[in-house]
Design a protein around this motif. Structure first.
Motif, PDB file in Angstrom:
ATOM      1  N   ALA A  71      21.481  49.617  71.420  1.00  0.00           N
ATOM      2  CA  ALA A  71      22.650  50.371  70.933  1.00  0.00           C
ATOM      3  C   ALA A  71      22.237  51.394  69.890  1.00  0.00           C
ATOM      4  O   ALA A  71      22.739  52.521  69.864  1.00  0.00           O
ATOM      5  CB  ALA A  71      23.689  49.417  70.355  1.00  0.00           C
ATOM      6  N   LEU A  72      21.289  51.030  69.032  1.00  0.00           N
ATOM      7  CA  LEU A  72      20.838  51.962  68.002  1.00  0.00           C
ATOM      8  C   LEU A  72      20.090  53.141  68.607  1.00  0.00           C
ATOM      9  O   LEU A  72      20.280  54.288  68.207  1.00  0.00           O
ATOM     10  CB  LEU A  72      19.941  51.240  66.989  1.00  0.00           C
ATOM     11  N   VAL A  73      19.243  52.860  69.573  1.00  0.00           N
ATOM     12  CA  VAL A  73      18.508  53.939  70.231  1.00  0.00           C
ATOM     13  C   VAL A  73      19.467  54.846  70.984  1.00  0.00           C
ATOM     14  O   VAL A  73      19.383  56.070  70.907  1.00  0.00           O
ATOM     15  CB  VAL A  73      17.407  53.367  71.161  1.00  0.00           C
ATOM     16  N   ALA A  74      20.418  54.255  71.712  1.00  0.00           N
ATOM     17  CA  ALA A  74      21.392  55.055  72.458  1.00  0.00           C
ATOM     18  C   ALA A  74      22.242  55.874  71.506  1.00  0.00           C
ATOM     19  O   ALA A  74      22.535  57.044  71.765  1.00  0.00           O
ATOM     20  CB  ALA A  74      22.275  54.151  73.312  1.00  0.00           C
ATOM     21  N   GLY A  75      22.632  55.300  70.393  1.00  0.00           N
ATOM     22  CA  GLY A  75      23.447  56.025  69.416  1.00  0.00           C
ATOM     23  C   GLY A  75      22.704  57.182  68.794  1.00  0.00           C
ATOM     24  O   GLY A  75      23.281  58.230  68.503  1.00  0.00           O
ATOM     25  N   SER A  76      21.389  57.044  68.613  1.00  0.00           N
ATOM     26  CA  SER A  76      20.630  58.131  67.996  1.00  0.00           C
ATOM     27  C   SER A  76      20.544  59.345  68.916  1.00  0.00           C
ATOM     28  O   SER A  76      20.378  60.463  68.452  1.00  0.00           O
ATOM     29  CB  SER A  76      19.223  57.658  67.615  1.00  0.00           C
ATOM     30  N   ASN A 108      20.179  56.025  59.883  1.00  0.00           N
ATOM     31  CA  ASN A 108      21.239  55.131  59.436  1.00  0.00           C
ATOM     32  C   ASN A 108      22.619  55.571  59.921  1.00  0.00           C
ATOM     33  O   ASN A 108      23.481  54.736  60.179  1.00  0.00           O
ATOM     34  CB  ASN A 108      21.207  54.969  57.917  1.00  0.00           C
ATOM     35  N   THR A 109      22.823  56.870  60.061  1.00  0.00           N
ATOM     36  CA  THR A 109      24.086  57.351  60.622  1.00  0.00           C
ATOM     37  C   THR A 109      24.205  56.910  62.075  1.00  0.00           C
ATOM     38  O   THR A 109      25.257  56.430  62.506  1.00  0.00           O
ATOM     39  CB  THR A 109      24.199  58.882  60.513  1.00  0.00           C
ATOM     40  N   ALA A 110      23.123  57.045  62.819  1.00  0.00           N
ATOM     41  CA  ALA A 110      23.124  56.607  64.222  1.00  0.00           C
ATOM     42  C   ALA A 110      23.329  55.097  64.317  1.00  0.00           C
ATOM     43  O   ALA A 110      24.088  54.621  65.175  1.00  0.00           O
ATOM     44  CB  ALA A 110      21.824  57.012  64.899  1.00  0.00           C
ATOM     45  N   SER A 111      22.694  54.347  63.445  1.00  0.00           N
ATOM     46  CA  SER A 111      22.831  52.889  63.449  1.00  0.00           C
ATOM     47  C   SER A 111      24.264  52.470  63.156  1.00  0.00           C
ATOM     48  O   SER A 111      24.831  51.621  63.857  1.00  0.00           O
ATOM     49  CB  SER A 111      21.907  52.248  62.407  1.00  0.00           C
ATOM     50  N   LEU A 112      24.847  53.046  62.124  1.00  0.00           N
ATOM     51  CA  LEU A 112      26.208  52.692  61.746  1.00  0.00           C
ATOM     52  C   LEU A 112      27.198  53.069  62.844  1.00  0.00           C
ATOM     53  O   LEU A 112      28.103  52.296  63.177  1.00  0.00           O
ATOM     54  CB  LEU A 112      26.589  53.351  60.415  1.00  0.00           C
ATOM     55  N   MET A 113      26.994  54.243  63.425  1.00  0.00           N
ATOM     56  CA  MET A 113      27.875  54.682  64.513  1.00  0.00           C
ATOM     57  C   MET A 113      27.755  53.748  65.723  1.00  0.00           C
ATOM     58  O   MET A 113      28.766  53.340  66.309  1.00  0.00           O
ATOM     59  CB  MET A 113      27.524  56.121  64.925  1.00  0.00           C
ATOM     60  N   ALA A 114      26.537  53.386  66.085  1.00  0.00           N
ATOM     61  CA  ALA A 114      26.325  52.509  67.234  1.00  0.00           C
ATOM     62  C   ALA A 114      26.912  51.125  66.984  1.00  0.00           C
ATOM     63  O   ALA A 114      27.565  50.547  67.869  1.00  0.00           O
ATOM     64  CB  ALA A 114      24.836  52.406  67.556  1.00  0.00           C
ATOM     65  N   MET A 115      26.702  50.600  65.794  1.00  0.00           N
ATOM     66  CA  MET A 115      27.222  49.274  65.493  1.00  0.00           C
ATOM     67  C   MET A 115      28.751  49.280  65.411  1.00  0.00           C
ATOM     68  O   MET A 115      29.397  48.337  65.848  1.00  0.00           O
ATOM     69  CB  MET A 115      26.609  48.762  64.188  1.00  0.00           C
ATOM     70  N   SER A 116      29.318  50.320  64.863  1.00  0.00           N
ATOM     71  CA  SER A 116      30.779  50.423  64.805  1.00  0.00           C
ATOM     72  C   SER A 116      31.367  50.528  66.206  1.00  0.00           C
ATOM     73  O   SER A 116      32.392  49.908  66.507  1.00  0.00           O
ATOM     74  CB  SER A 116      31.189  51.629  63.963  1.00  0.00           C
TER      75      SER A 116
END
Length: 172
Positions: free
Chosen positions: A10-15, A77-85
């Motif tokens: 999810a983090l990689v996809a969000g980035s 961290n923006t990508a991580s937070l967005m993916a996790m949210s």
């Protein structure tokens, strides 16, 4: 193990979605400060380097390492937070669909990350002191740290491009 792999995916996809999301909003100081440092120090890097690649690496990795590191952290961290949210939102929707007979969601996933946000200057994940703490804040901070260790603090692409362009201009 599955959760860790799912989180990493999810983090990689969000980035991959980050550049469009960032372009749609005002540029954070983490980005503008790094760009300013690159512009201010490009001549210094060229003066002490043997070639263009060496100058760009010296500029990104040494002369402007702190501000470039903040930009990298902001991006990750923006990508991580967005993916996790997004993942939490999806979990809430799935729980609602398989919830009670009335379709109510028996779980509230909206509070998973509380007031967690990305500091616009340093790129660090920080908790809003006025917000109710999310029970996943510590998990996301730890996950972001692991992802940073896994992928390194590689400067964002737009900063590598800018460093290269500035070095070429200085060498002409």
């Amino acid at each position: 193990m599955r959760l860790t792999l799912t989180l990493a995916a999810a983090l990689v996809a969000g980035s991959a979605l980050l550049p469009q999301a960032v372009q749609a909003q005002e540029r954070p100081p983490a980005y503008t400060n790094a760009e300013a440092c690159l512009r201010d120090r490009a001549a210094d890097a060229v003066a002490v380097s043997s070639g263009a690649t060496d100058a760009a690496e010296f500029l990104l990795g040494y002369l402007c390492a702190e501000t470039v590191g903040y930009a990298a952290a902001y991006e990750q961290n923006t990508a991580s937070l967005m993916a996790m949210s997004d993942m939490a939102s999806g979990m809430g929707q799935m729980a609602g669909q398989s919830g009670t007979k009335t379709g109510e969601n028996p779980f509230d996933f909206s509070a998973m990350f509380g007031g967690l946000k990305v500091d616009p200057v340093t790129g660090a994940l920080v908790s809003d002191p006025d917000a109710e703490g999310g029970f996943m804040n510590g998990t996301l901070k730890a996950q972001a740290s692991q992802m940073s260790a896994l992928f390194g603090d590689r400067p964002p692409v737009f900063l590598r491009v800018l460093a290269g362009e500035l070095v070429l201009r200085q060498r002409r």
